[in-house]
Design a protein around this motif. Structure first.
Motif, PDB file in Angstrom:
ATOM      1  N   ASP A 175      -2.004   5.504   6.505  1.00  7.14           N
ATOM      2  CA  ASP A 175      -1.825   5.799   5.088  1.00  7.14           C
ATOM      3  C   ASP A 175      -0.959   7.040   4.857  1.00  7.14           C
ATOM      4  O   ASP A 175      -0.663   7.387   3.712  1.00  7.14           O
ATOM      5  CB  ASP A 175      -3.193   6.016   4.424  1.00  7.14           C
ATOM      6  N   GLU A 176      -0.550   7.714   5.927  1.00  8.10           N
ATOM      7  CA  GLU A 176       0.155   8.996   5.797  1.00  8.10           C
ATOM      8  C   GLU A 176       1.627   8.941   6.185  1.00  8.10           C
ATOM      9  O   GLU A 176       2.353   9.917   5.981  1.00  8.10           O
ATOM     10  CB  GLU A 176      -0.525  10.054   6.687  1.00  8.10           C
ATOM     11  N   VAL A 177       2.077   7.826   6.752  1.00  7.55           N
ATOM     12  CA  VAL A 177       3.385   7.848   7.412  1.00  7.55           C
ATOM     13  C   VAL A 177       4.550   7.388   6.537  1.00  7.55           C
ATOM     14  O   VAL A 177       5.704   7.708   6.829  1.00  7.55           O
ATOM     15  CB  VAL A 177       3.360   6.993   8.701  1.00  7.55           C
ATOM     16  N   GLU A 186      10.247   8.086   5.135  1.00  7.21           N
ATOM     17  CA  GLU A 186      11.316   8.019   4.150  1.00  7.21           C
ATOM     18  C   GLU A 186      12.277   9.197   4.306  1.00  7.21           C
ATOM     19  O   GLU A 186      13.479   9.066   4.075  1.00  7.21           O
ATOM     20  CB  GLU A 186      10.730   8.027   2.730  1.00  7.21           C
ATOM     21  N   VAL A 187      11.751  10.344   4.694  1.00 10.84           N
ATOM     22  CA  VAL A 187      12.585  11.537   4.894  1.00 10.84           C
ATOM     23  C   VAL A 187      13.266  11.505   6.266  1.00 10.84           C
ATOM     24  O   VAL A 187      14.494  11.659   6.379  1.00 10.84           O
ATOM     25  CB  VAL A 187      11.746  12.819   4.758  1.00 10.84           C
ATOM     26  N   ARG A 244       2.343   0.773   0.576  1.00  6.66           N
ATOM     27  CA  ARG A 244       2.762   1.632  -0.527  1.00  6.66           C
ATOM     28  C   ARG A 244       1.606   2.296  -1.288  1.00  6.66           C
ATOM     29  O   ARG A 244       1.853   3.160  -2.107  1.00  6.66           O
ATOM     30  CB  ARG A 244       3.635   0.833  -1.502  1.00  6.66           C
ATOM     31  N   ASP A 245       0.374   1.898  -1.043  1.00  2.53           N
ATOM     32  CA  ASP A 245      -0.757   2.503  -1.751  1.00  2.53           C
ATOM     33  C   ASP A 245      -1.678   3.164  -0.732  1.00  2.53           C
ATOM     34  O   ASP A 245      -2.516   2.503  -0.124  1.00  2.53           O
ATOM     35  CB  ASP A 245      -1.514   1.438  -2.544  1.00  2.53           C
ATOM     36  N   PRO A 246      -1.547   4.473  -0.506  1.00  2.00           N
ATOM     37  CA  PRO A 246      -2.369   5.149   0.499  1.00  2.00           C
ATOM     38  C   PRO A 246      -3.867   5.016   0.248  1.00  2.00           C
ATOM     39  O   PRO A 246      -4.650   4.874   1.198  1.00  2.00           O
ATOM     40  CB  PRO A 246      -1.922   6.611   0.405  1.00  2.00           C
ATOM     41  N   ASP A 247      -4.285   5.067  -1.011  1.00  2.00           N
ATOM     42  CA  ASP A 247      -5.714   4.942  -1.313  1.00  2.00           C
ATOM     43  C   ASP A 247      -6.248   3.578  -0.888  1.00  2.00           C
ATOM     44  O   ASP A 247      -7.345   3.479  -0.323  1.00  2.00           O
ATOM     45  CB  ASP A 247      -5.962   5.152  -2.808  1.00  2.00           C
ATOM     46  N   LEU A 248      -5.484   2.538  -1.149  1.00  2.00           N
ATOM     47  CA  LEU A 248      -5.908   1.196  -0.758  1.00  2.00           C
ATOM     48  C   LEU A 248      -5.905   1.053   0.758  1.00  2.00           C
ATOM     49  O   LEU A 248      -6.808   0.425   1.331  1.00  2.00           O
ATOM     50  CB  LEU A 248      -5.001   0.147  -1.402  1.00  2.00           C
ATOM     51  N   LEU A 249      -4.936   1.640   1.424  1.00  2.00           N
ATOM     52  CA  LEU A 249      -4.919   1.608   2.887  1.00  2.00           C
ATOM     53  C   LEU A 249      -6.162   2.277   3.469  1.00  2.00           C
ATOM     54  O   LEU A 249      -6.767   1.772   4.420  1.00  2.00           O
ATOM     55  CB  LEU A 249      -3.665   2.311   3.412  1.00  2.00           C
ATOM     56  N   ARG A 250      -6.552   3.406   2.890  1.00  2.00           N
ATOM     57  CA  ARG A 250      -7.755   4.087   3.378  1.00  2.00           C
ATOM     58  C   ARG A 250      -8.996   3.229   3.149  1.00  2.00           C
ATOM     59  O   ARG A 250      -9.895   3.178   4.005  1.00  2.00           O
ATOM     60  CB  ARG A 250      -7.895   5.446   2.694  1.00  2.00           C
ATOM     61  N   ALA A 266      -6.681  -5.825  -3.011  1.00  2.00           N
ATOM     62  CA  ALA A 266      -6.474  -6.011  -1.576  1.00  2.00           C
ATOM     63  C   ALA A 266      -5.891  -7.384  -1.244  1.00  2.00           C
ATOM     64  O   ALA A 266      -5.057  -7.510  -0.342  1.00  2.00           O
ATOM     65  CB  ALA A 266      -7.788  -5.818  -0.823  1.00  2.00           C
ATOM     66  N   ALA A 267      -6.320  -8.406  -1.960  1.00  2.00           N
ATOM     67  CA  ALA A 267      -5.853  -9.762  -1.651  1.00  2.00           C
ATOM     68  C   ALA A 267      -4.356  -9.924  -1.861  1.00  2.00           C
ATOM     69  O   ALA A 267      -3.741 -10.855  -1.325  1.00  2.00           O
ATOM     70  CB  ALA A 267      -6.612 -10.784  -2.501  1.00  2.00           C
ATOM     71  N   ASP A 268      -3.754  -9.030  -2.608  1.00  2.00           N
ATOM     72  CA  ASP A 268      -2.317  -9.115  -2.897  1.00  2.00           C
ATOM     73  C   ASP A 268      -1.473  -8.270  -1.955  1.00  2.00           C
ATOM     74  O   ASP A 268      -0.238  -8.246  -2.084  1.00  2.00           O
ATOM     75  CB  ASP A 268      -2.034  -8.689  -4.332  1.00  2.00           C
ATOM     76  N   VAL A 269      -2.098  -7.573  -1.007  1.00  2.00           N
ATOM     77  CA  VAL A 269      -1.333  -6.713  -0.093  1.00  2.00           C
ATOM     78  C   VAL A 269      -1.638  -7.004   1.372  1.00  2.00           C
ATOM     79  O   VAL A 269      -1.178  -6.277   2.247  1.00  2.00           O
ATOM     80  CB  VAL A 269      -1.583  -5.214  -0.380  1.00  2.00           C
ATOM     81  N   VAL A 270      -2.379  -8.082   1.641  1.00  2.00           N
ATOM     82  CA  VAL A 270      -2.745  -8.433   3.010  1.00  2.00           C
ATOM     83  C   VAL A 270      -2.195  -9.827   3.321  1.00  2.00           C
ATOM     84  O   VAL A 270      -2.391 -10.760   2.547  1.00  2.00           O
ATOM     85  CB  VAL A 270      -4.275  -8.411   3.214  1.00  2.00           C
TER      86      VAL A 270
END
Length: 210
Positions: A94-96, A101-102, A163-169, A202-206
């Motif tokens: 969730d952090e990378v 991007e940089v 793209r959503d760190p909170d959802l990844l966590r 979640a069902a829309d990102v897995v």
């Protein structure tokens, strides 16, 4: 037309159709990049003039062969850097994204090759996205979005949108990570033999193996 902004546009156009078939429009591109539509219109015109995209007014933006090659080179950089940060520096998945991007615009080709070699030339990044090889080849197997998978379907988690760190966590806490096998049920999902409550969205990102 060498610029980080142009590379970000090309990478975003490529990624949009990587896991679904609908082409990207300028308005969708603006939303994904967080840029005003007028600015996107101007950049798309420049990319088209450079032979990197094809576009008609109010229509979809599509990569040319030259644009695809350049997009794949940037995607390779981004995903190798993400994998490097997770494996070598202990970053969470969730952090990378923002770090990559940089860094993708600053590291040399020599360092990128060294990272690839040190990591054992990985084929996928921590989120399951395919890492193009140095020649732009991509490996991917048939897939289905979790939201579209019928009840009774079992498959490995192939990819999770980053793209959503909170959802990844939240998914990590649930154990819904790349390579885990799940079964879709009428009520939701079976994970490790037990019903699992999916976080909202979640069902829309897995994506699962088909």
């Amino acid at each position: 037309m060498a610029s980080p902004a142009a590379d970000d546009y090309l990478k975003t156009v490529y990624a949009h159709t990587e896991w679904q078939d609908a082409p990207i429009t300028p308005s969708v591109l603006a939303g994904k990049l967080g840029i005003a539509p007028s600015s996107v219109t101007e950049m798309v015109k420049k990319l088209a003039a450079a032979g990197l995209v094809s576009h008609v007014p109010y229509g979809a933006v599509r990569l040319t062969d030259a644009g695809t090659a350049r997009a794949l080179a940037m995607v390779r950089r981004h995903r190798l850097v993400e994998t490097w940060l997770v494996r070598e520096f202990g970053y969470g998945w969730d952090e990378v994204h923002d770090e990559a991007e940089v860094l993708e615009h600053t590291i040399s080709d020599r360092l990128l090759e060294g990272i690839d070699e040190r990591l054992g030339r990985p084929r996928f990044d921590p989120h399951g996205d395919a890492i193009p090889d140095a020649d732009g080849r991509v490996e991917r197997e048939p897939f289905v979005l979790l939201a579209d998978a019928p009840a009774g379907h079992s498959g490995r988690v192939l990819r999770v949108d980053d793209r959503d760190p909170d959802l990844l966590r939240a998914l990590d806490a649930l154990g819904l990570v790349v390579a885990v096998v799940v079964t879709v049920s009428a009520e939701g999902m079976i994970l490790d033999g037990e019903p699992a409550d999916l976080p909202e969205g979640a069902a829309d990102v897995v994506w699962l193996s088909a």
